[in-house]
Design a protein around this motif. Structure first.
Motif, short mmCIF file in Angstrom:
data_model
loop_
_atom_site.label_atom_id
_atom_site.label_comp_id
_atom_site.label_asym_id
_atom_site.label_seq_id
_atom_site.Cartn_x
_atom_site.Cartn_y
_atom_site.Cartn_z
N LEU A 91 0.89 -0.92 0.10
CA LEU A 91 0.21 0.18 0.20
C LEU A 91 0.95 1.06 0.43
O LEU A 91 0.39 2.19 -0.99
CB LEU A 91 -0.83 -0.45 1.67
CG LEU A 91 -2.07 -1.29 1.74
CD1 LEU A 91 -2.35 -1.41 2.51
CD2 LEU A 91 -3.35 -0.58 0.10
N PHE A 92 2.06 1.33 1.38
CA PHE A 92 3.30 2.06 0.87
C PHE A 92 3.83 2.66 -0.19
O PHE A 92 2.91 3.80 -0.39
CB PHE A 92 3.94 1.92 2.22
CG PHE A 92 4.90 3.28 1.91
CD1 PHE A 92 4.60 4.17 2.51
CD2 PHE A 92 5.72 3.38 1.41
CE1 PHE A 92 5.87 5.38 2.92
CE2 PHE A 92 7.27 3.75 1.32
CZ PHE A 92 6.97 5.00 2.04
N ALA A 93 3.77 1.41 -1.21
CA ALA A 93 4.51 2.08 -2.53
C ALA A 93 3.45 2.07 -2.97
O ALA A 93 4.02 3.25 -4.56
CB ALA A 93 5.12 0.57 -2.94
N VAL A 94 2.17 1.58 -3.23
CA VAL A 94 1.55 2.14 -4.52
C VAL A 94 1.09 3.63 -4.11
O VAL A 94 1.35 4.23 -5.35
CB VAL A 94 0.29 1.01 -4.50
CG1 VAL A 94 -0.86 1.71 -5.23
CG2 VAL A 94 0.82 0.08 -4.69
N SER A 95 1.42 4.24 -2.80
CA SER A 95 0.77 5.52 -3.20
C SER A 95 1.96 6.05 -3.00
O SER A 95 1.79 7.17 -3.88
CB SER A 95 0.43 4.97 -1.13
OG SER A 95 1.73 5.24 -0.39
N THR A 96 2.77 6.16 -2.62
CA THR A 96 4.14 6.86 -4.06
C THR A 96 4.08 6.61 -5.05
O THR A 96 4.90 8.09 -5.00
CB THR A 96 5.64 5.95 -2.89
OG1 THR A 96 5.63 6.04 -1.44
CG2 THR A 96 6.58 6.76 -3.69
N LEU A 97 3.63 5.64 -5.87
CA LEU A 97 3.67 5.98 -7.10
C LEU A 97 2.57 6.92 -7.56
O LEU A 97 3.15 7.59 -8.67
CB LEU A 97 3.42 4.67 -7.50
CG LEU A 97 4.50 3.55 -7.85
CD1 LEU A 97 3.44 2.01 -8.32
CD2 LEU A 97 5.71 3.49 -7.99
N VAL A 98 1.32 6.70 -6.59
CA VAL A 98 0.34 8.28 -7.21
C VAL A 98 1.50 9.00 -6.85
O VAL A 98 1.37 10.11 -7.92
CB VAL A 98 -0.66 7.28 -6.23
CG1 VAL A 98 -0.71 8.70 -6.48
CG2 VAL A 98 -1.53 6.84 -6.83
N LEU A 99 2.05 9.87 -6.01
CA LEU A 99 2.72 10.47 -5.77
C LEU A 99 3.74 10.85 -7.26
O LEU A 99 3.87 12.44 -7.35
CB LEU A 99 3.66 10.49 -4.24
CG LEU A 99 2.79 11.11 -3.14
CD1 LEU A 99 3.52 11.15 -1.94
CD2 LEU A 99 1.75 11.89 -3.10
N VAL A 100 4.24 9.69 -7.71
CA VAL A 100 5.69 10.39 -8.38
C VAL A 100 5.16 10.66 -9.55
O VAL A 100 5.20 11.74 -10.54
CB VAL A 100 6.20 8.78 -8.77
CG1 VAL A 100 6.93 8.99 -9.86
CG2 VAL A 100 6.61 8.88 -7.41
N VAL A 101 3.57 9.58 -9.72
CA VAL A 101 2.81 10.85 -11.39
C VAL A 101 2.25 12.10 -10.96
O VAL A 101 2.30 12.82 -12.29
CB VAL A 101 1.74 9.23 -11.54
CG1 VAL A 101 0.48 9.79 -12.29
CG2 VAL A 101 2.02 8.07 -11.75
N ILE A 102 1.88 12.36 -9.52
CA ILE A 102 1.57 13.45 -9.98
C ILE A 102 2.31 14.97 -10.06
O ILE A 102 2.17 15.50 -10.73
CB ILE A 102 0.38 13.76 -7.99
CG1 ILE A 102 -1.10 13.21 -8.08
CG2 ILE A 102 0.36 15.39 -8.10
CD1 ILE A 102 -1.41 13.22 -6.44
#
Length: 138
Positions: free
Chosen positions: A118-129
């Motif tokens: 969950l942490f890794a996926v949320s980090t990827l969301v931040l990267v995309v933003i």
């Protein structure tokens, strides 16, 4: 009530405050059961004698003050420079949802591999933003 681009920020701030209440709802009874004087909590790590379940919410509360600061900055930046589009709004809500799930996992079952996912996926969301904001200014 109209939702704005900044509403996910309010949602995550509100969730952080809920976790704060959850933390003390677990911590204070555990301290009382262990016979700890509140003054003994003055140094980091002094509450490590408490049962794990009593520490999970405190650990998560700390986590909600770490990476989410990047989220807050990105969303406010997106809003100020005009990259507050539907995709970034969807990504912002996805981040909030992932962080809530991360909290629920950590505070309840605390399965590290699930938490990390969950942490890794949320980090990827931040990267995309962040990438979308960078591309918008190029």
């Amino acid at each position: 009530m109209e939702m704005t681009f900044l509403t996910p920020v309010l949602a995550l701030v509100s969730w952080t405050l809920i976790v704060w209440f959850w933390m003390y709802a677990r911590r204070i009874p555990a301290m009382n059961a262990a016979g700890l004087d509140p003054q003994e909590a003055q140094h980091p790590g002094s509450l490590n004698v408490l049962p794990q379940k009593a520490r999970f919410a405190a650990d998560n509360y700390n986590h909600l003050h770490e990476q989410p600061t990047i989220f807050y900055a990105l969303i406010i930046y997106s809003h100020l420079v005009g990259v507050a589009d539907e995709l970034n709004l969807t990504l912002a809500w996805a981040y909030v949802g992932l962080r809530v799930l991360h909290s629920l996992v950590q505070i309840t079952i605390n399965k590290v591999t699930l938490r990390f996912t969950l942490f890794a996926v949320s980090t990827l969301v931040l990267v995309v933003i962040a990438i979308r904001n960078i591309l918008a200014v190029l």
